[in-house]
Design an enzyme around this catalytic site. Structure first.
Site: not given
Lengths: 539, 85
Positions: A189, A296, A332, A430, A453-454, A464, A501
């Site tokens: 924690h 997401r 999304r 993408e 990224n994609d 990736r 993004c």
């Protein structure tokens, strides 16, 4: 003296040492008389109620403010306080004339030892949770607070065997310069909280800590996991220089947190955050997020036994919509494929999950998955400014089909008498196909969001996850830039905005190119926001 | 008395959220409910006792005694084995 541990939270600090009064509360009396047993049992019961009630209340407050992970910890503690086995272990001891405050400590130690002996790091760390809770009940029985942190009144480096959530919660804002603990790991924690508050921490330094508890000054390097007690002048100077440098860097960026970034030719660029759950909203706003460019939704669907209900999704989307109020939040729809399991959906075996049945493809084929999500988003839109975008689109027909389902969900909700909000619908660019068909898609979409990224992975045909292909994970590649240019031109032709993004959105080296191609919005991991705003302002 | 053997399904084993779900379910029954693993037998209504009891893939026996013993065993066995593939 130098100690080495696990660098659990980055940063550097030098300051006076503070050692909280021993974590183990000393029972005021250990034995009681026969005639005190009944009263002892009753006072234990009310102490449990008081402590558990407080813990549950804290959990509720944390949940309301979107801190799900911390809320879970306090709820777990509340359950432990009310544990029937703990109660009977205490009862047994009180009946054999142990004082309730001593009995609860003893029972707690017994359970803590069981946890500590487990061969799993996570479970062994639960020993501290048990001690924390039983310590609180004991303190409640004696009528005072369990924590020794009342005496912490100047900014200090906190040295302790371990630190429980109830300890860190009592430390006043700004009083902890750093944490050093003998026990713990990156998942304790204290580590999680230190990182979320930006306080340097070194944990797991071991029993060596005991030999330095009388130190006056402590220097901590939370990045390297190094602790130096009573450092000499040179070391202090070096740490102060490093700490000054880090502070200067972040302070220089701090002034950019809440600016509305524009380029020198007057183009306003919106800088937003990518979020994985509503609990990250508060921190993102503090970093200066002007909205959420990518929310997401996978977290709602993972690691569970059944699909989340429409209502559960509605709650989650409402939480993020409320947190950002009038600032736009782009949700999304579900983007998973054969690389991750989904409860109740048979995905079959796929040789190439990233080229497989995923994103909008799966959603369109699985209405019992897709429709509750669309309905939840439409309903949550009443509470803020929500947008909606579809992942993995490769064909305009997919977008049309998805919009049709959205339209149908809207009609059904209206018929059922639900209140629903306005939701703009966009497309993620993408796949190379989506970029090349951008003009067609633009006619059907209110905005584009380029997932670099994609897009890089699919354009360069480079997985990736493959370490050997890291050199190809490059949004700066001419082929990728050509697709982004094509997308931006189509968007301009249709008069719709284009965001980015992916990781490229927060990369100072690529931002200038993205803007020159016509991108109008950047969305990134929240801590990158101030730097990105600075880059935009310098153009 | 009712009892059934089952296999732990959740990835993380019995702790965290799966443990919380099992606890909640057990509290909903008036029967005494215990989870048995090897020679350990623990009260299913105790978070301290069930946390860390078993890992994914390990065998657990759910045993209940009381009016709603059958339902309790049904519900808990199902929860414990959930997520299994």
């Amino acid at each position: 003296m130098k100690l080495t541990g696990i660098g659990a939270s980055e940063g550097i600090a030098v300051g006076p040492a503070f050692v909280p009064a021993t974590g183990k509360p000393e029972p005021e009396r250990t034995r009681i008389g026969e005639d005190e047993v009944e009263a002892g049992l009753q006072s234990f019961e009310s102490a449990v109620e008081a402590v558990a009630g407080k813990l549950s209340k804290t959990a509720d407050e944390l949940r309301d403010s979107g801190n799900e992970d911390e809320a879970d910890i306090f709820e777990f503690h509340a359950e432990m306080a009310r544990d029937p086995e703990l109660a009977s272990a205490v009862e047994e001891r009180v009946k054999s004339l142990k004082s309730p405050e001593a009995a609860v400590i003893a029972a707690g130690e017994e359970y803590a030892a069981e946890f500590a002996a487990m061969d799993d790091e996570y479970l062994a760390a639960r020993a501290d949770d048990v001690r924390d809770v039983t310590g609180q009940i004991s303190a409640q029985l004696m009528g005072h607070a369990a924590s020794g942190f009342e005496a912490l009144e100047e900014p200090s480096v906190v040295l302790a065997r371990s630190l429980a959530p109830s300890d860190t919660a009592r430390i006043k804002e700004g009083m902890a310069l750093a944490f050093v603990t003998a026990e713990g790991s990156r998942t304790s924690h204290v580590s999680i909280m230190a990182r979320s508050r930006g306080i340097p921490a070194v944990v797991g330094v071991g029993s060596a800590l005991e030999s330095v508890l009388d130190a006056k000054m402590v220097a901590v390097d939370g990045t390297e996991g190094a602790v130096i007690t009573d450092p000499d002048h040179e070391t202090v100077a070096e740490f102060e220089r490093l700490s000054g440098k880090l502070a200067e860097e972040s302070a220089a960026l701090d002034e950019y947190r809440h600016v509305e970034a524009s380029t020198s030719d007057g183009r306003r660029i919106e800088v937003a955050a990518n979020l994985g759950s509503a609990s990250e909203a508060e921190a993102a706003l503090e970093w200066g997020a002007e909205g959420v460019g990518l929310f997401r939704t996978e977290f709602l669907f993972m690691e569970r036994d059944e699909l989340p209900s429409e209502d559960e999704q509605y709650e989650a989307y409402t939480a993020v919509a409320r947190a950002f109020s009038e600032k736009p939040v782009t949700i999304r729809t579900l983007d998973v494929g054969g690389d991750k399991d989904l409860p109740g959906v048979d995905q079959g075996h796929e040789d190439n999950p990233f080229l497989g049945w995923r994103g909008i493809r799966m959603s369109l084929d699985t209405p019992n998955l897709f429709k509750p999500q669309l309905r939840a988003i439409l309903r949550a839109a009443v509470h803020g400014s929500l947008k909606l975008m579809f992942p993995m689109v490769a064909d305009v027909g997919e977008l049309k089909a998805a919009k049709k389902m959205l339209h149908k969900s809207r009609e059904e909700l209206e018929e059922e008498g639900f209140e629903i909000g306005e939701v703009q619908t966009g497309v993620m660019i993408e796949t190379p196909a989506a970029a090349l068909c951008a003009a067609e898609l633009a006619g059907q979409a209110a905005f584009f969001s380029i997932g670099t990224n994609d897009l890089v992975q699919y354009t360069l045909a480079a997985d990736r996850g493959n370490e050997r292909l890291r050199g190809l994970q490059n949004a700066d590649h001419p082929a990728v830039l050509a697709l982004i240019r094509h997308t931006c031109e189509a968007a301009q032709g249709a008069g719709i905005p284009v965001g980015v993004c992916g990781e490229a959105a927060g990369d100072p080296a690529i931002i200038p190119k993205l803007l020159s191609l016509g991108v109008t919005e950047l969305s990134m991991a929240a801590p990158s926001i101030p730097r990105a705003k600075k880059v935009v302002s310098s153009l | 008395m009712a009892e059934r053997e089952t296999t732990v399904g959740p990835e993380e084993g019995i702790h965290g959220r799966p443990a919380a779900r099992i606890l909640k379910a057990a509290r909903g029954f008036s029967s005494q409910v215990v989870l048995v693993k090897g020679d350990r037998e623990v009260n299913a209504k105790s978070i301290i006792k069930i946390t860390g009891l078993a890992k994914k893939g390990e065998k657990i026996t759910v045993r209940a005694e009381g009016e709603d013993a059958e339902q309790a065993v049904d519900a808990l066995a199902q929860l414990i084995s959930a997520d299994e593939h």
